[in-house]
Design a protein around this motif. Structure first.
Motif, short mmCIF file in Angstrom:
data_model
loop_
_atom_site.label_atom_id
_atom_site.label_comp_id
_atom_site.label_asym_id
_atom_site.label_seq_id
_atom_site.Cartn_x
_atom_site.Cartn_y
_atom_site.Cartn_z
N MET A 1 0.87 -1.17 0.00
CA MET A 1 0.00 0.00 0.00
C MET A 1 0.91 1.22 0.00
O MET A 1 1.56 1.50 1.02
CB MET A 1 -0.91 0.03 1.22
N PRO A 2 1.02 1.91 -1.13
CA PRO A 2 1.89 3.08 -1.18
C PRO A 2 1.56 4.05 -0.04
O PRO A 2 0.40 4.27 0.28
CB PRO A 2 1.58 3.71 -2.54
N ARG A 3 2.58 4.55 0.58
CA ARG A 3 2.48 5.52 1.68
C ARG A 3 1.82 4.94 2.93
O ARG A 3 1.58 5.65 3.89
CB ARG A 3 1.74 6.78 1.24
N GLY A 4 1.48 3.64 2.92
CA GLY A 4 0.84 3.04 4.08
C GLY A 4 1.80 2.89 5.25
O GLY A 4 2.96 2.57 5.07
N GLN A 5 1.29 3.16 6.42
CA GLN A 5 2.06 3.01 7.66
C GLN A 5 1.85 1.60 8.22
O GLN A 5 0.97 0.87 7.78
CB GLN A 5 1.57 4.04 8.68
N VAL B 1 -7.42 2.39 2.31
CA VAL B 1 -7.42 1.26 3.23
C VAL B 1 -8.65 0.39 2.99
O VAL B 1 -8.57 -0.84 2.93
CB VAL B 1 -7.34 1.73 4.69
N GLY B 2 -9.78 1.02 2.81
CA GLY B 2 -11.00 0.27 2.50
C GLY B 2 -10.85 -0.53 1.22
O GLY B 2 -11.28 -1.69 1.15
N GLN B 3 -10.21 0.05 0.22
CA GLN B 3 -9.98 -0.66 -1.03
C GLN B 3 -9.06 -1.85 -0.82
O GLN B 3 -9.29 -2.93 -1.35
CB GLN B 3 -9.38 0.29 -2.07
N GLN C 1 -9.88 -5.76 -1.37
CA GLN C 1 -9.03 -6.61 -2.21
C GLN C 1 -8.64 -7.88 -1.46
O GLN C 1 -8.63 -8.97 -2.04
CB GLN C 1 -7.77 -5.84 -2.62
N MET C 2 -8.36 -7.76 -0.17
CA MET C 2 -8.02 -8.94 0.64
C MET C 2 -9.18 -9.93 0.63
O MET C 2 -8.99 -11.13 0.41
CB MET C 2 -7.73 -8.53 2.09
N GLY C 3 -10.39 -9.42 0.88
CA GLY C 3 -11.56 -10.29 0.91
C GLY C 3 -11.84 -10.94 -0.42
O GLY C 3 -12.12 -12.14 -0.49
N GLN C 4 -11.73 -10.17 -1.48
CA GLN C 4 -11.96 -10.71 -2.83
C GLN C 4 -10.95 -11.79 -3.15
O GLN C 4 -11.29 -12.84 -3.70
CB GLN C 4 -11.90 -9.58 -3.87
N TRP C 5 -9.69 -11.54 -2.81
CA TRP C 5 -8.63 -12.51 -3.08
C TRP C 5 -8.89 -13.81 -2.33
O TRP C 5 -8.71 -14.90 -2.87
CB TRP C 5 -7.27 -11.92 -2.70
N LEU C 6 -9.34 -13.72 -1.08
CA LEU C 6 -9.55 -14.91 -0.27
C LEU C 6 -10.71 -15.78 -0.77
O LEU C 6 -10.71 -16.98 -0.58
CB LEU C 6 -9.83 -14.52 1.19
N VAL D 1 -4.31 -1.05 8.37
CA VAL D 1 -5.70 -1.51 8.36
C VAL D 1 -6.52 -0.90 9.49
O VAL D 1 -7.75 -0.92 9.45
CB VAL D 1 -5.79 -3.05 8.39
N LEU D 2 -5.85 -0.31 10.48
CA LEU D 2 -6.59 0.35 11.56
C LEU D 2 -7.33 1.59 11.05
O LEU D 2 -8.20 2.12 11.74
CB LEU D 2 -5.64 0.74 12.70
N ALA D 3 -6.99 2.04 9.85
CA ALA D 3 -7.66 3.20 9.27
C ALA D 3 -8.91 2.81 8.47
O ALA D 3 -9.49 3.63 7.78
CB ALA D 3 -6.69 3.97 8.38
#
Length: 88
Positions: A54-58, A71-73, A77-82, A62-64
């Protein structure tokens, strides 16, 4: 303590037979290189995987969830991939 011990660091483990794996990490994380390295190792071991930074992600970005659109996107993506490897 030996930090190269695969019981301590998944990055150093034998990944043979590992299940489908997705690794999300923030591009601004201190250990971002570890996420990228793990992605390369998953590929080397032919594990079905995806490793999107996630570019620029700290760290713990996911806490955001619910506050930052990117972050929502990423969570979507995680859910779709799973769904595919789980047959859901």
């Amino acid at each position: 303590m030996d930090f190269t011990d695969p019981r301590i660091s998944f990055v150093n483990a034998d990944l043979t037979g590992a299940p489908p794996t997705i690794v999300h990490y923030g591009g601004y994380e201190t250990l971002a290189d570890d996420g990228a390295h793990l992605g390369r190792r998953l590929t080397d071991f032919k594990v079905t995987s995806e490793v999107p930074p996630m570019p620029r992600g700290q760290h713990s970005f996911v806490l955001a969830a619910g506050r930052v659109a990117e972050v929502g996107q990423a969570i979507g993506q995680m859910g779709q991939w799973l769904r595919e490897p789980l047959g859901a």
